[in-house]
Design a protein around this motif. Structure first.
Motif, PDB file in Angstrom:
ATOM      1  N   PHE A 152       0.861  -1.186   0.000  1.00 38.15           N
ATOM      2  CA  PHE A 152       0.000   0.000   0.000  1.00 38.15           C
ATOM      3  C   PHE A 152       0.898   1.237   0.000  1.00 38.15           C
ATOM      4  O   PHE A 152       1.579   1.523   0.983  1.00 38.15           O
ATOM      5  CB  PHE A 152      -0.879  -0.031   1.253  1.00 38.15           C
ATOM      6  N   HIS A 153       0.940   1.946  -1.138  1.00 35.27           N
ATOM      7  CA  HIS A 153       1.750   3.164  -1.268  1.00 35.27           C
ATOM      8  C   HIS A 153       0.864   4.278  -1.822  1.00 35.27           C
ATOM      9  O   HIS A 153       1.002   4.685  -2.981  1.00 35.27           O
ATOM     10  CB  HIS A 153       2.936   2.937  -2.199  1.00 35.27           C
ATOM     11  N   PRO A 154      -0.055   4.809  -1.034  1.00 35.22           N
ATOM     12  CA  PRO A 154      -1.078   5.707  -1.572  1.00 35.22           C
ATOM     13  C   PRO A 154      -0.616   7.112  -1.904  1.00 35.22           C
ATOM     14  O   PRO A 154      -1.404   7.898  -2.421  1.00 35.22           O
ATOM     15  CB  PRO A 154      -2.117   5.738  -0.449  1.00 35.22           C
ATOM     16  N   GLU A 155       0.633   7.474  -1.631  1.00 38.83           N
ATOM     17  CA  GLU A 155       1.054   8.839  -1.904  1.00 38.83           C
ATOM     18  C   GLU A 155       2.327   8.886  -2.749  1.00 38.83           C
ATOM     19  O   GLU A 155       2.884   9.945  -2.978  1.00 38.83           O
ATOM     20  CB  GLU A 155       1.237   9.597  -0.583  1.00 38.83           C
ATOM     21  N   ALA A 156       2.760   7.752  -3.254  1.00 38.30           N
ATOM     22  CA  ALA A 156       3.933   7.702  -4.121  1.00 38.30           C
ATOM     23  C   ALA A 156       3.496   7.756  -5.575  1.00 38.30           C
ATOM     24  O   ALA A 156       2.627   6.992  -5.993  1.00 38.30           O
ATOM     25  CB  ALA A 156       4.722   6.422  -3.860  1.00 38.30           C
ATOM     26  N   MET A 157       4.085   8.678  -6.354  1.00 34.64           N
ATOM     27  CA  MET A 157       3.779   8.754  -7.774  1.00 34.64           C
ATOM     28  C   MET A 157       4.249   7.470  -8.446  1.00 34.64           C
ATOM     29  O   MET A 157       5.422   7.118  -8.370  1.00 34.64           O
ATOM     30  CB  MET A 157       4.458   9.970  -8.402  1.00 34.64           C
ATOM     31  N   GLN A 158       3.315   6.764  -9.133  1.00 34.54           N
ATOM     32  CA  GLN A 158       3.617   5.465  -9.741  1.00 34.54           C
ATOM     33  C   GLN A 158       2.979   5.410 -11.124  1.00 34.54           C
ATOM     34  O   GLN A 158       1.766   5.262 -11.250  1.00 34.54           O
ATOM     35  CB  GLN A 158       3.080   4.324  -8.872  1.00 34.54           C
ATOM     36  N   ALA A 159       3.814   5.543 -12.147  1.00 32.54           N
ATOM     37  CA  ALA A 159       3.321   5.535 -13.521  1.00 32.54           C
ATOM     38  C   ALA A 159       3.181   4.104 -14.029  1.00 32.54           C
ATOM     39  O   ALA A 159       4.049   3.257 -13.785  1.00 32.54           O
ATOM     40  CB  ALA A 159       4.252   6.326 -14.414  1.00 32.54           C
ATOM     41  N   LEU A 160       2.096   3.843 -14.753  1.00 36.62           N
ATOM     42  CA  LEU A 160       1.878   2.533 -15.360  1.00 36.62           C
ATOM     43  C   LEU A 160       2.191   2.556 -16.852  1.00 36.62           C
ATOM     44  O   LEU A 160       2.940   1.726 -17.351  1.00 36.62           O
ATOM     45  CB  LEU A 160       0.429   2.089 -15.140  1.00 36.62           C
ATOM     46  N   GLY A 419       8.475   9.281  -3.623  1.00 36.52           N
ATOM     47  CA  GLY A 419       8.083   7.885  -3.512  1.00 36.52           C
ATOM     48  C   GLY A 419       8.969   7.103  -2.570  1.00 36.52           C
ATOM     49  O   GLY A 419       8.585   6.042  -2.087  1.00 36.52           O
ATOM     50  N   ARG A 420      10.154   7.650  -2.301  1.00 39.92           N
ATOM     51  CA  ARG A 420      11.052   7.046  -1.323  1.00 39.92           C
ATOM     52  C   ARG A 420      11.624   8.089  -0.368  1.00 39.92           C
ATOM     53  O   ARG A 420      11.648   7.890   0.836  1.00 39.92           O
ATOM     54  CB  ARG A 420      12.207   6.318  -2.016  1.00 39.92           C
ATOM     55  N   TYR A 421      12.062   9.207  -0.906  1.00 39.83           N
ATOM     56  CA  TYR A 421      12.743  10.210  -0.093  1.00 39.83           C
ATOM     57  C   TYR A 421      11.849  11.421   0.178  1.00 39.83           C
ATOM     58  O   TYR A 421      11.104  11.868  -0.698  1.00 39.83           O
ATOM     59  CB  TYR A 421      14.013  10.689  -0.795  1.00 39.83           C
ATOM     60  N   ILE A 422      11.973  11.935   1.411  1.00 37.74           N
ATOM     61  CA  ILE A 422      11.355  13.192   1.813  1.00 37.74           C
ATOM     62  C   ILE A 422      12.418  14.291   1.680  1.00 37.74           C
ATOM     63  O   ILE A 422      13.533  14.158   2.197  1.00 37.74           O
ATOM     64  CB  ILE A 422      10.866  13.137   3.273  1.00 37.74           C
ATOM     65  N   TYR A 423      12.068  15.382   1.002  1.00 40.36           N
ATOM     66  CA  TYR A 423      12.986  16.496   0.798  1.00 40.36           C
ATOM     67  C   TYR A 423      12.441  17.736   1.507  1.00 40.36           C
ATOM     68  O   TYR A 423      11.282  18.118   1.296  1.00 40.36           O
ATOM     69  CB  TYR A 423      13.125  16.808  -0.695  1.00 40.36           C
ATOM     70  N   TYR A 498      16.877  19.228  -8.513  1.00 44.91           N
ATOM     71  CA  TYR A 498      17.672  18.019  -8.230  1.00 44.91           C
ATOM     72  C   TYR A 498      17.148  16.853  -9.056  1.00 44.91           C
ATOM     73  O   TYR A 498      15.933  16.611  -9.106  1.00 44.91           O
ATOM     74  CB  TYR A 498      17.617  17.675  -6.739  1.00 44.91           C
ATOM     75  N   ASP A 499      18.049  16.116  -9.692  1.00 46.65           N
ATOM     76  CA  ASP A 499      17.704  14.944 -10.493  1.00 46.65           C
ATOM     77  C   ASP A 499      17.689  13.717  -9.590  1.00 46.65           C
ATOM     78  O   ASP A 499      18.736  13.261  -9.120  1.00 46.65           O
ATOM     79  CB  ASP A 499      18.734  14.766 -11.607  1.00 46.65           C
ATOM     80  N   THR A 500      16.500  13.139  -9.368  1.00 44.28           N
ATOM     81  CA  THR A 500      16.362  12.019  -8.431  1.00 44.28           C
ATOM     82  C   THR A 500      17.003  10.734  -8.946  1.00 44.28           C
ATOM     83  O   THR A 500      17.129   9.767  -8.184  1.00 44.28           O
ATOM     84  CB  THR A 500      14.885  11.745  -8.101  1.00 44.28           C
ATOM     85  N   LEU A 501      17.426  10.691 -10.218  1.00 42.51           N
ATOM     86  CA  LEU A 501      18.101   9.506 -10.742  1.00 42.51           C
ATOM     87  C   LEU A 501      19.593   9.515 -10.439  1.00 42.51           C
ATOM     88  O   LEU A 501      20.294   8.548 -10.750  1.00 42.51           O
ATOM     89  CB  LEU A 501      17.882   9.404 -12.258  1.00 42.51           C
ATOM     90  N   ALA A 502      20.071  10.603  -9.849  1.00 45.10           N
ATOM     91  CA  ALA A 502      21.496  10.732  -9.540  1.00 45.10           C
ATOM     92  C   ALA A 502      21.702  10.790  -8.038  1.00 45.10           C
ATOM     93  O   ALA A 502      20.754  10.945  -7.250  1.00 45.10           O
ATOM     94  CB  ALA A 502      22.061  11.981 -10.214  1.00 45.10           C
ATOM     95  N   GLY A 654      12.372   8.684 -16.659  1.00 45.47           N
ATOM     96  CA  GLY A 654      12.406   9.187 -15.302  1.00 45.47           C
ATOM     97  C   GLY A 654      12.265   8.136 -14.232  1.00 45.47           C
ATOM     98  O   GLY A 654      12.634   6.975 -14.400  1.00 45.47           O
ATOM     99  N   ALA A 655      11.726   8.556 -13.140  1.00 52.92           N
ATOM    100  CA  ALA A 655      11.551   7.705 -11.973  1.00 52.92           C
ATOM    101  C   ALA A 655      10.064   7.362 -11.852  1.00 52.92           C
ATOM    102  O   ALA A 655       9.451   6.903 -12.796  1.00 52.92           O
ATOM    103  CB  ALA A 655      12.088   8.419 -10.734  1.00 52.92           C
ATOM    104  N   ALA A 656       9.477   7.625 -10.672  1.00 59.65           N
ATOM    105  CA  ALA A 656       8.050   7.358 -10.434  1.00 59.65           C
ATOM    106  C   ALA A 656       7.692   5.922 -10.805  1.00 59.65           C
ATOM    107  O   ALA A 656       6.689   5.671 -11.483  1.00 59.65           O
ATOM    108  CB  ALA A 656       7.182   8.362 -11.196  1.00 59.65           C
ATOM    109  N   ARG A 657       8.497   4.973 -10.346  1.00 62.07           N
ATOM    110  CA  ARG A 657       8.312   3.576 -10.720  1.00 62.07           C
ATOM    111  C   ARG A 657       7.147   2.929  -9.974  1.00 62.07           C
ATOM    112  O   ARG A 657       6.923   3.193  -8.806  1.00 62.07           O
ATOM    113  CB  ARG A 657       9.592   2.780 -10.446  1.00 62.07           C
ATOM    114  N   PHE A 658       6.468   2.040 -10.683  1.00 61.78           N
ATOM    115  CA  PHE A 658       5.451   1.189 -10.065  1.00 61.78           C
ATOM    116  C   PHE A 658       6.145  -0.092  -9.597  1.00 61.78           C
ATOM    117  O   PHE A 658       6.732  -0.808 -10.412  1.00 61.78           O
ATOM    118  CB  PHE A 658       4.352   0.867 -11.072  1.00 61.78           C
ATOM    119  N   PRO A 659       6.100  -0.403  -8.293  1.00 63.10           N
ATOM    120  CA  PRO A 659       6.892  -1.524  -7.775  1.00 63.10           C
ATOM    121  C   PRO A 659       6.239  -2.893  -7.923  1.00 63.10           C
ATOM    122  O   PRO A 659       6.837  -3.897  -7.536  1.00 63.10           O
ATOM    123  CB  PRO A 659       7.050  -1.158  -6.297  1.00 63.10           C
ATOM    124  N   GLY A 660       5.035  -2.958  -8.474  1.00 63.07           N
ATOM    125  CA  GLY A 660       4.338  -4.235  -8.565  1.00 63.07           C
ATOM    126  C   GLY A 660       4.496  -4.909  -9.921  1.00 63.07           C
ATOM    127  O   GLY A 660       5.442  -4.646 -10.672  1.00 63.07           O
TER     128      GLY A 660
END
Length: 699
Positions: A152-160, A419-423, A498-502, A654-660
């Motif tokens: 359950f990750h209701p606030e993480a951006m997750q692109a399909l 989706g993972r880090y708080i800034y 900031y580039d979250t992939l780096a 980019g990022a915003a990965r869907f982990p499922g």
């Protein structure tokens, strides 16, 4: 025709309302007779080459065999059926044990289907599809995905499914002066919030030095209209809602229907008159507005939202009988239950974290939600605060703190979550702090700091709010520290990215840009803002060249023409620094007019298998979850075309990965009907119930 046959019956009770023509039916079966002959079954070829689907009269049907297991007799195939009836069961036949049949997907998918992918997970080789004209759908579109989420990750951006790529350049800014909308003084705002179509700017005051110039002239912009057209903006004076003195609001929360404004002060002192607007009503009608005094006359500085409760961040304590003062910090967190009566005092609860956890646990400015925890961002003490939404609100064991001061942190206002880090957004300093939500809150190893001063040769220090576009974190320029003797304003317009992939501590991951002049306007002094999926709208606050607040909205375009459509399992709602929402699944279309048409469910999804479908016909946009229509709104414009790659399971580039798991993806150049989508879900959710297997017969 030699061999064996089985009758397949398509259950008409699972085909709602209308017959479906040329419908791709998923056939998923396991049966001992369907094992290969080498394993005691009747399928002649170990790779299933003799499997054939026909009408009862023997006419072959186009089919695509996705998988076949000869040792177990399990098969998964898509079959194009000429007509699937909603009134009586539709019969087709499965034949096997005979000669080899042609394999492939030719003819299975109708002419409207532009893309079909059968996947095991989002990290397969098929997860990226090179850009081509076949993916340039212009007038209508349906984007679908059949997915499984384990957590359950209701606030993480997750692109399909995404053709939506952030610009590598960082210079796409526009400005518009909306400071005199509808004859009101629409200047001076602390934050903004987005309801899916409109951006609401939260009113504070008209003059920086005059605390009595507080107002409630709420400015609203229609994101589906031209940014530079004055007719795209509306103003409303909400200062006397329900007979209360409803002025000066610091950020807002959208709960899916209501826009809830965070109370701050009335010039003479702080107040707790929560203001609410019903977005289903007329913006300029007093009947659409309500207010309630929660009876906690401390200041509140924005809020966080967990999908049910609003958490107003405590700022400064009341000074009874005296003037408004920032001498004493408040730790009183006010919580509103949005599922209860707005005007019932029992809908509000207060917990004093300062009394429970210590003197430095006070004065917060911005909140975030990671799906379980609410994070309160410290304005001036450096002590980060976290609340576990699974615990009792008034139990101190539900709360945790971490002192960020050893990291060198200064003041902070607002933040963002990728989706993972708080800034944290550093206010009047350049120490950027990040927390890894996969680590322990109290563990030093979970925290990092980076000094972003003078990035790209630009003075990058002093921000108010931040936002995430699927790859980059952007920090909104506000106020910096000016050394004695320097002839410049402490208010600025220097953005930081900031580039979250780096790596967080790699200087190459950071970029700065001077946005102090846009469209010929002075664009400095911004206090957070709101994001619509493509554009960020910075909330105008102070003009350093005068004592007057200003109304020059600064808009940042994060994609340009590099976006066409994006279907997300979940979107990020606290996206701007001082705003909050829990959008859940969403679907966005970028149009040739330069506007974004979007819709969200405003309901997060629990783990399990889910079917999501976004549909756009050039007049309306719809979002379906598990066959149910969960959102619909008007929207117009041809879809933007480009050569951007299509990404599955993340944002393009980019990022915003869907982990499922993502098992099926489909893109069509037609707006599928509601009943088509409902029938697809019935088929995917229970294929063995949708298609029943009959007895084996010879011949």
């Amino acid at each position: 025709m030699a061999g064996y046959r089985r009758r397949l019956s398509i259950d008409h009770t699972r085909v709602p309302n209308t017959d479906q023509r040329d419908f791709p039916v998923l056939v998923s079966l396991t049966d001992a007779a369907l094992k290969s002959t080498a394993h005691g079954g009747h399928v002649a070829h170990p790779d299933g080459d003799d499997l054939l689907f026909t009408l009862p009269d023997g006419k072959a049907l186009p089919h695509e065999l996705v998988s076949y297991a000869p040792e177990s007799g399990a098969l998964r195939a898509w079959v194009r059926v000429p007509e699937v009836s909603c009134a009586k069961d539709t019969e087709i036949h499965l034949r096997y044990g005979g000669p080899v049949t042609p394999r492939g997907r030719e003819g299975v998918w109708d002419a409207h289907v532009r893309l079909v992918r059968h996947l095991q997970d989002a990290h397969d080789a098929d997860a990226m599809v090179p850009g081509s004209d076949a993916l340039n759908v212009r007038d209508q579109i349906t984007v679908e995905a059949w997915v499984h989420a384990d957590a359950f990750h209701p606030e993480a951006m997750q692109a399909l499914v995404s053709r939506w790529e952030s610009l590598s350049s960082f210079n796409t800014f526009n400005a518009f002066d909306a400071g005199k909308t509808d004859g009101l003084d629409t200047t001076g705002f602390y934050g903004a919030a987005f309801d899916g179509r409109h951006v609401y700017f939260c009113p504070i005051r008209s003059y920086k030095s005059d605390r009595f110039s507080v107002h409630a002239n709420i400015l609203r912009y229609d994101t589906q209209k031209a940014f530079h057209d004055p007719a795209s903006y509306e103003g409303y004076d909400a200062s006397r809602t329900d007979g209360l003195h409803t002025v000066c609001y610091y950020g807002a929360v959208f709960d899916g229907r209501y826009m809830i404004f965070t109370p701050r002060d009335e010039g003479t002192g702080y107040h707790s008159r929560v203001l609410r607007y019903d977005t289903h009503g007329d913006f300029k009608s007093s009947a659409s507005w309500e207010a309630f005094d929660a009876g906690v006359p401390d200041s509140h500085q924005s809020a966080a939202f967990d999908g049910r409760y609003v958490y107003f961040c405590p700022g400064y304590a009341a000074n009874p009988g005296g003037p408004l003062s920032e001498a004493v910090l408040s730790g009183k967190v006010l919580r509103l239950d949005t599922q209860a009566d707005f005007k019932d005092p029992s809908s509000y609860r207060v917990f004093d974290v300062k009394a429970a956890l210590g003197e430095d646990v006070a004065c917060y400015d911005g909140g975030l939600f990671d799906g379980r925890y609410i994070y309160f961002i410290p304005l001036c003490t450096g002590v980060a605060l976290r609340y576990d939404t699974r615990g009792d609100f008034e139990d101190r064991e539900s709360w945790g703190v971490y002192d960020t001061r050893p990291l060198g942190t200064g003041m902070n206002v607002g933040g963002a979550f990728d989706g993972r880090y708080i800034y944290f957004a550093a206010y009047a300093n350049s120490c950027m702090v990040r927390y890894d939500t996969q680590g322990e809150f109290g563990d030093d190893r979970s925290w990092k700091a980076y000094d972003a001063a003078n990035t790209s040769g630009v003075e990058t220090a002093g921000f108010d709010g931040a936002y995430f576009d699927g790859r980059y974190i952007y920090y909104v320029p506000y106020q910096r520290r000016v050394k004695e003797g320097e002839n410049k304003s402490n208010f600025h317009g220097n953005y930081l990215r900031y580039d979250t992939l780096a790596a967080f501590d790699d200087p190459r991951a950071w970029a700065g840009v001077d946005a102090e002049r846009a469209d010929g306007l002075v664009s400095v002094g911004y206090n957070a803002g709101a994001f619509d999926g493509r554009y960020f709208y910075a909330a105008p606050d102070f003009d350093p060249h005068a004592d007057k607040m200003h109304g020059r909205i600064l808009r940042h375009d994060t994609t340009g023409q590099n976006a066409s459509f994006c279907l997300k399992y979940c979107d990020f709602g606290h996206n701007g620094g001082l705003c909050a929402a829990v959008p859940g699944p969403s679907f966005h279309v970028n149009t040739v007019h330069g506007t974004v048409v979007g819709i969200a469910a405003h309901r997060p999804l629990l783990p399990g298998w889910r079917h999501l479908a976004g549909v756009y016909n050039g007049r309306t946009i719809k979002l379906f979850v598990d066959g149910a229509l969960v959102g619909e709104r008007p929207g117009a414009g041809a879809i933007q075309t480009n050569e951007v790659d299509l990404a599955i399971g993340r944002m393009t580039g980019g990022a915003a990965r869907f982990p499922g798991l993502i098992q099926e993806v489909r893109v069509s150049d037609v707006a599928r009907s509601d009943d088509w989508i409902k029938t697809e879900y019935q088929n995917l959710a229970n294929p063995s119930g949708f298609v029943r297997l009959g007895k084996e017969e010879q011949g």
